[in-house]
Design a protein around this motif. Sequence first.
Motif: not given
Length: 371
Positions: A336-351
């Motif tokens: 299974r994979a867990y992605a930051l974009t699952d929590l925050q769809p804004d890629v800039t904020r993920c970075i």
Amino acid sequence: MTDARVLIAADKFKGSLTAVEVAAHLGAGLRRAAAGVRVSALPVADGGDGTVDAAVAAGFERRTARVTGPLGAPVTAAWALRDDTAVVEMAEASGLRRLPPGRLAPLTATSFGTGELLRAALDAGARTVVLGVGGSASTDAGAGMLAALGARLLDAAGRPVGPGGAGLAALVRADLSGLDARLAATDVVLASDVDNPLTGSAGAAYVYAPQKGASAADVAALDAALANAARVLGPAPASAPGAGAAGGVGYGALVGLGAAFRPGIELLLETLGFDAALERTDLVITGEGSLDAQTLRGKAVAGVARAAAARGVRVLAVCGRLALSPEDLHDLGVARAYALTDLQPDVTRCITEAGPLLERLGERIGRDLLA
């Protein structure tokens, strides 16, 4: 799995967090959600940026040397040593990140400092050198590296050719007799996650030089210069897998250093002691910034998952962005994979907020373990 033994073996999230920071944030979240889970970390790398940091985290000693940067200005570069094994990261001396802000030099950037780092490792008694390549600023077929180790690369007038790939167009004679004699008794292993040849449409210039600022005309000129270097230097074939790695440093290492080529993550896992760490592990969590088609070609996550699967250890993955299907993940050996974009769809904020978001993913994984 309330008392599970979890090993975090993740690569960096490029542009956000080092592999060491990824493990720290993820581990903090895991422990908050599942206090009984025993967490250990073995940060990994595939030969590019972060390779020395991963080695130091695994118990190697950090060393530094003052060397020549890609444009000739001195830089302080790190490398790592344990017993008689050294880990040298090309990006530390000759990487894009060593260029002044906003200044690229696709035609003239040199790998000279990488050769100086190798010489520092030899001076310290290293007899096995893992040369991690990736993130390079140069496209010079390793000519600068070879020159720093004693090779003479000459033009028609008997003068040293100019720096960078552009200088190789004038190369007519290569004298490798002055190469550091200690290299003959040293195993140099080239660690890379790419297997490109030196020249042609899949080669160092056409595939990677545009990322280093090369125009279409620059690319054509660099490819011709690399082909000329291969004619003069020989005998390693320009078509050898990995010859095009890091602007052709792979070729220079093969022809001048007698190097062997191995997939970067496979070699680094072996060097860092991954198999031994698996012996006391129930679950591995790996990861990198993006899980995508490049991952499938043998980057860090693929190597970790393959090695863990061979020992029957379950693997989860974390990432900033997930672009693989469940079938792709299954083929990789990732449950299974867990992605930051699952929590925050804004890629800039993920970075910019990767650390706190990773802690939240860690908490989610911890709750899943308890469930």
